[in-house]
Design an enzyme around this catalytic site. Structure first.
Site, PDB file in Angstrom:
ATOM      1  N   HIS A  17       0.743  -1.141  -0.114  1.00 37.66           N
ATOM      2  CA  HIS A  17      -0.115   0.040   0.035  1.00 37.66           C
ATOM      3  C   HIS A  17       0.969   1.146  -0.047  1.00 37.66           C
ATOM      4  O   HIS A  17       2.163   1.345   0.608  1.00 37.66           O
ATOM      5  CB  HIS A  17      -0.818  -0.039   1.282  1.00 37.66           C
ATOM      6  CG  HIS A  17      -1.950   1.064   1.603  1.00 37.66           C
ATOM      7  ND1 HIS A  17      -1.520   2.213   1.864  1.00 37.66           N
ATOM      8  CD2 HIS A  17      -3.024   0.986   1.285  1.00 37.66           C
ATOM      9  CE1 HIS A  17      -2.774   3.132   1.945  1.00 37.66           C
ATOM     10  NE2 HIS A  17      -3.667   2.181   1.619  1.00 37.66           N
ATOM     11  N   ASP A  57       3.149  -4.564   7.830  1.00 36.26           N
ATOM     12  CA  ASP A  57       1.733  -3.602   8.025  1.00 36.26           C
ATOM     13  C   ASP A  57       0.670  -4.459   8.049  1.00 36.26           C
ATOM     14  O   ASP A  57       0.362  -5.485   7.146  1.00 36.26           O
ATOM     15  CB  ASP A  57       2.098  -2.988   6.570  1.00 36.26           C
ATOM     16  CG  ASP A  57       0.633  -2.538   6.037  1.00 36.26           C
ATOM     17  OD1 ASP A  57      -0.315  -2.479   6.757  1.00 36.26           O
ATOM     18  OD2 ASP A  57       0.658  -1.934   4.882  1.00 36.26           O
ATOM     19  N   GLN A 107      -4.451  -4.911   6.882  1.00 33.23           N
ATOM     20  CA  GLN A 107      -5.634  -5.771   6.248  1.00 33.23           C
ATOM     21  C   GLN A 107      -5.716  -7.292   7.043  1.00 33.23           C
ATOM     22  O   GLN A 107      -6.509  -8.029   6.845  1.00 33.23           O
ATOM     23  CB  GLN A 107      -5.267  -5.883   4.804  1.00 33.23           C
ATOM     24  CG  GLN A 107      -5.454  -4.646   3.885  1.00 33.23           C
ATOM     25  CD  GLN A 107      -7.004  -4.224   4.180  1.00 33.23           C
ATOM     26  OE1 GLN A 107      -7.873  -4.931   4.139  1.00 33.23           O
ATOM     27  NE2 GLN A 107      -7.157  -3.142   3.754  1.00 33.23           N
ATOM     28  N   CYS A 126      -4.718   2.713  -3.584  1.00 29.64           N
ATOM     29  CA  CYS A 126      -3.625   3.024  -2.773  1.00 29.64           C
ATOM     30  C   CYS A 126      -2.595   2.076  -2.825  1.00 29.64           C
ATOM     31  O   CYS A 126      -1.589   1.952  -2.259  1.00 29.64           O
ATOM     32  CB  CYS A 126      -3.773   3.406  -1.461  1.00 29.64           C
ATOM     33  SG  CYS A 126      -4.911   4.898  -1.349  1.00 29.64           S
TER      34      CYS A 126
END
Length: 409
Positions: A126, A203, A206, A367
């Site tokens: 992202h 990250d 999600q 994104c």
């Protein structure tokens, strides 16, 4: 598992927004990768805080401040348990994943990265896990290295291991791709990086709502996530960092609460995690996020994941059968996301027609422009499922795509 043990109708009653109509049709909300809806438990926790406990946290001697502080710190403990972190002080409250990644880039990155050094990411990231590293590399004269992905949207692990080298200062990787739904083999990737002495930031934006996360089992050095993608409020998230690393990192922002003592000559910074929490935090948001994780645990994370997995398989099968529809991102391990293109129809037109049918999906580059470029696309339509979605809603999506075909022939 036996899917009828998951009472989706009962779960749906917990989410007030789902009972409304859009353009005279029942709302079919399939934009969960952008943000999830909020259960009563979260909404009520915000209302309760503002109605009964609203006060600033830390250092207040009056009862409201004590209650607010207790609830705020209880939320930190709840996040620690959810991630299985070793201690509460390893959990730093931030606005969300983006702020968490920027925090690491500006503190750990600035201190550890120099000219000729390298930061390693994947082609699935992202923008929030690309741009902060580009900014750092530009400032420091370092290089951003990118691990390629194949046509299914899976990371090339051999290339990853080749790219890990003596100049690699940090690996920053998604746990789950927001654009394709690929679940990355992060345990293996972390292990490979650690063999070379390289720390890893994950990250988890999600992943938190869809796959189990155990930071100690994974061994990652940093893990970032956003509350609004895991049934919590917007404007709140957390960064997990190993205490030894966080101790060595300079503060991100200066102000109140991140200090122990201030004179005009010198400031002594506060202990973890407060060193990174300047100013009045999003107290209500933190409490709401704690309530969201409690709600999810109450439903049973494993059962929710199994139910979603079944929905994803059903949706994949249904969409694949529609002439002119091509799924983008067909990794063996996936979560939540059905990203696709439709022959002869632009993604934005698809999204607009579906909206008239009461169906909310996301259209565009998500994104993740480099992902789109990799597949030679400007945009996809992305339907993303959550634990309150149903097979009937996926049927409605497919019927809506039938309307699109009629219009664009």
């Amino acid at each position: 598992m036996n899917m009828d043990r998951w009472d989706v109708e009962r779960v749906r009653k917990d989410f007030p927004i789902l009972s409304q109509e859009i353009h005279g049709r029942p709302l079919v909300y399939l934009d969960n990768a952008a943000t999830t809806q909020k259960p009563h438990a979260v909404i009520e926790s915000l209302e309760r805080y503002y109605a009964a406990d609203n006060a600033n946290v830390h250092r207040g001697v009056h009862l409201l401040s004590e209650r607010a502080t207790q609830a705020y710190e209880a939320a930190r403990s709840r996040i620690r348990r959810f991630l299985n972190a070793a201690e509460d002080r390893e959990i730093v409250f931030v606005r969300g994943t983006t702020e968490a990644i920027n925090l690491v880039a500006q503190t750990y990155g600035r201190r550890m990265v120099g000219p000729g050094d390298e930061i390693l990411i994947t082609a699935l990231e992202h923008h929030s896990n690309i741009v902060p590293w580009q900014m750092l590399c530009e400032e420091k004269g370092a290089a951003l290295r990118v691990v390629p992905i194949d046509d299914a949207g899976e990371v090339d692990l051999d290339a990853y291991e080749r790219l890990l080298g003596p100049r690699t200062r940090l690996v920053a990787i998604a746990h789950v791709s927001n654009a394709l739904g690929t679940v990355l083999p992060i345990a293996r990737m972390i292990e490979a990086a650690h063999r070379q002495g390289v720390p890893v930031l994950v990250d988890g934006a999600q992943a938190m709502a869809h796959v189990p996360v155990d930071v100690q089992a994974l061994g990652c050095d940093f893990y970032a996530f956003s509350g609004h993608k895991v049934y919590g409020p917007t404007g709140i998230g957390a960064l997990y960092g190993k205490a030894a690393l966080l101790e060595r990192m300079p503060p991100f922002q200066g102000g109140g609460d991140m200090i122990k003592a201030v004179t005009f000559e010198k400031t002594v910074y506060n202990d973890l995690p407060y060193k990174f929490e300047a100013g009045t935090p999003n107290i209500a948001g933190a409490i709401g996020l704690g309530a969201a994780l409690e709600y999810l645990d109450g439903l049973g994370r494993d059962r929710a994941a199994a139910y979603e997995h079944d929905l994803l398989a059903y949706g994949t099968e249904r969409l694949s059968a529609i002439p002119g529809v091509r799924l983008i991102g067909t990794a063996r391990e996936k979560a939540s996301v059905l990203s696709f293109v439709m022959e002869g129809a632009h993604a934005h037109d698809v999204g607009t027609i579906l909206d008239r049918e009461g169906i909310a999906v996301r259209t565009g580059h998500h994104c993740a422009m480099p992902v789109m470029t990799r597949f030679g696309l400007a945009a996809t339509t992305r339907a993303s499922v959550a634990l309150y979605n149903t097979r009937e809603e996926l049927d409605a999506l497919c019927a809506g795509l039938g309307k699109v075909r009629e219009i664009f022939g």
